[in-house]
Design a protein around this motif. Structure first.
Motif, mmCIF file in Angstrom:
data_model
loop_
_atom_site.group_PDB
_atom_site.id
_atom_site.type_symbol
_atom_site.label_atom_id
_atom_site.label_comp_id
_atom_site.label_asym_id
_atom_site.label_seq_id
_atom_site.Cartn_x
_atom_site.Cartn_y
_atom_site.Cartn_z
ATOM 1 N N GLY A 185 0.888 -1.234 -0.075
ATOM 2 C CA GLY A 185 0.083 0.006 0.117
ATOM 3 C C GLY A 185 0.741 1.212 -0.022
ATOM 4 N N TRP A 186 0.611 2.155 -1.012
ATOM 5 C CA TRP A 186 1.356 3.302 -1.160
ATOM 6 C C TRP A 186 0.660 4.536 -0.722
ATOM 7 C CZ3 TRP A 186 6.342 2.843 -2.844
ATOM 8 C CH2 TRP A 186 6.835 1.840 -3.419
ATOM 9 N N SER A 216 0.499 -12.650 -10.520
ATOM 10 C CA SER A 216 1.606 -11.963 -10.199
ATOM 11 C C SER A 216 1.988 -12.082 -8.569
ATOM 12 C CB SER A 216 1.520 -10.136 -10.041
ATOM 13 O OG SER A 216 2.491 -9.535 -9.787
ATOM 14 N N ALA A 217 3.314 -11.837 -8.353
ATOM 15 C CA ALA A 217 3.706 -12.104 -6.860
ATOM 16 C C ALA A 217 3.161 -11.144 -5.986
ATOM 17 C CB ALA A 217 5.200 -12.651 -6.619
ATOM 18 N N VAL A 218 3.228 -9.669 -6.666
ATOM 19 C CA VAL A 218 2.806 -8.854 -5.800
ATOM 20 C C VAL A 218 1.784 -7.806 -6.263
ATOM 21 C CG1 VAL A 218 3.898 -6.417 -5.524
ATOM 22 C CG2 VAL A 218 5.473 -8.134 -5.817
ATOM 23 N N ARG A 219 0.827 -7.429 -5.297
ATOM 24 C CA ARG A 219 -0.315 -6.617 -5.571
ATOM 25 C C ARG A 219 0.037 -5.098 -4.897
ATOM 26 N NH1 ARG A 219 -4.781 -10.854 -3.060
ATOM 27 N NH2 ARG A 219 -3.305 -10.361 -1.396
ATOM 28 N N SER A 220 -0.344 -4.235 -5.739
ATOM 29 C CA SER A 220 0.036 -2.918 -5.319
ATOM 30 C C SER A 220 -1.241 -1.953 -5.421
ATOM 31 C CB SER A 220 1.205 -2.363 -6.019
ATOM 32 O OG SER A 220 1.557 -1.238 -5.851
ATOM 33 N N ALA A 221 -1.224 -1.053 -4.410
ATOM 34 C CA ALA A 221 -2.441 -0.007 -4.395
ATOM 35 C C ALA A 221 -2.005 1.380 -3.984
ATOM 36 C CB ALA A 221 -3.539 -0.575 -3.684
ATOM 37 N N ARG A 222 -2.363 2.267 -4.653
ATOM 38 C CA ARG A 222 -1.727 3.876 -4.125
ATOM 39 C C ARG A 222 -3.043 4.675 -3.531
ATOM 40 N NH1 ARG A 222 0.797 6.959 -9.255
ATOM 41 N NH2 ARG A 222 1.641 4.945 -10.272
ATOM 42 N N HIS A 223 -2.748 5.292 -2.614
ATOM 43 C CA HIS A 223 -3.727 6.212 -1.874
ATOM 44 C C HIS A 223 -3.621 7.327 -2.500
ATOM 45 C CE1 HIS A 223 -5.824 8.362 1.271
ATOM 46 N NE2 HIS A 223 -6.149 7.006 1.713
ATOM 47 N N HIS A 224 -4.836 8.390 -2.883
ATOM 48 C CA HIS A 224 -4.664 9.299 -3.585
ATOM 49 C C HIS A 224 -5.007 10.607 -2.799
ATOM 50 C CE1 HIS A 224 -3.712 7.554 -7.144
ATOM 51 N NE2 HIS A 224 -4.716 6.632 -7.139
#
Length: 244
Positions: A185-186, A216-224
Motif C-alpha cells: 500500500g502506497w 503476479s507475486a505482488v499486488r500494489s495499491a496507491r492512496h490518492h
C-alpha cells in the motif's frame, strides 16, 4: 493497522538507553583524562550500539525506530516521499508447514529484495544522491511487515514491478524457497500530511489485499488523498499489469 511507534519491548529499550548513557559518560571521562585511544574505542562502541538500536537483528535492515526517525527527518526538511507498507501474504503457513527457520529465511530474502530495489530506484530517479535518512530505504516494522521509503518522483508501479521481478528471479535461484507473495500500500507525502502517511498507506494496503492476484507475486495499491475512508481514493494494480 501499522504504526511506527515506540519499540514493542520497553525493557530492551530501557537497557539499551542505560548502556548508551554509561558509554557516553565513560567517553566524557576518557576525554577529560586525555586517554585518546580509550576515548576513540568508546566512541566506536557508542556508534556501534547506536546502529544496533536502529537495525533489525534478523534481517539486518533498518527497524521500526529507524523508520520513525526517517519520517521525522523528512518532516523537518520538507522532503517528499512515497511511503509504502508491505505485507507478506499467507506468512503463517510458512512457519507452520516449513518451520520457523524457513520463515526466518523468507523474511531475510524479502528484506534484501526490498532494500535493494528501494536503493536502486532512488539512484535512478535522483540526479543528486539523496540523504540516506530520507529516501532509498526499506525497514522491517513488524513481524512480516516492512516499509519502503522512496523519492516522490519514483513510480510506485515501477517499484512493484521491480520487486515482482526480483522475487521471481530469487525463486528460480533458490529451489525450495516457500512461496513469496506480497501486498503493498502506497501513500505520498505530497498528497497526505506526513503524520497521516502511514495510516494512508495502510488503507491502500487493505485494498491491495483484496485485489485479484492474476499470477503476479505482488499486488500494489496507491492512496490518492487524505480522505482515507473513501474507496475512490485508492487505485489497485498488480505488478504484472504495471507496464502493459
Amino acid at each position: 493497522m501499522t504504526t511506527l511507534g515506540p519499540a514493542a519491548d520497553p525493557l530492551l529499550t530501557a537497557a539499551l538507553a542505560a548502556t548508551l548513557l554509561l558509554l557516553l559518560l565513560a567517553l566524557v571521562v576518557a576525554y577529560r583524562r586525555g586517554h585518546r585511544n580509550a576515548a576513540a574505542q568508546l566512541q566506536h562502541e557508542l556508534d556501534a550500539l547506536r546502529r544496533q538500536t536502529l537495525t533489525d537483528p534478523l534481517t539486518g535492515i533498518p527497524n521500526r525506530r529507524a523508520g520513525e526517525r526517517l519520517l521525522n527527518q523528512a518532516a523537518e526538511t520538507g522532503a517528499d516521499l512515497w511511503v509504502a507498507i508491505v505485507d507478506l501474504d499467507d506468512f503463517k503457513p510458512v512457519n507452520d508447514i516449513h518451520g520457523h527457520a524457513a520463515g526466518d529465511h523468507l523474511l531475510q530474502t524479502v528484506a534484501t529484495i526490498l532494500f535493494t530495489v528501494a536503493a536502486d530506484i532512488t539512484a535512478e530517479v535522483t540526479t543528486d544522491a539523496p540523504p540516506a535518512s530520507q529516501a532509498g530505504q526499506a525497514a522491517r516494522v513488524g513481524g512480516d511487515e516492512f516499509a519502503l521509503y522512496v523519492p516522490a518522483t519514483a513510480d510506485p508501479d515501477l517499484v512493484a514491478d521491480r520487486i515482482d521481478a526480483a522475487i521471481t528471479a530469487q525463486t528460480h535461484r533458490q529451489r525450495g524457497l516457500p512461496p513469496v507473495r506480497l501486498s503493498i500500500g502506497w501513500a505520498s507525502t505530497r498528497r497526505v500530511p506526513i503524520d497521516q502517511v502511514v495510516r494512508a498507506a495502510d488503507a491502500a494496503l487493505a485494498c491491495a489485499k483484496h485485489a485479484p492476484r492474476r499470477g503476479s507475486a505482488v499486488r500494489s495499491a496507491r492512496h490518492h488523498s487524505a480522505r482515507q475512508e473513501s474507496p475512490n481514493t485508492v487505485s489497485v494494480v498488480t505488478a504484472s499489469e504495471a507496464h502493459r
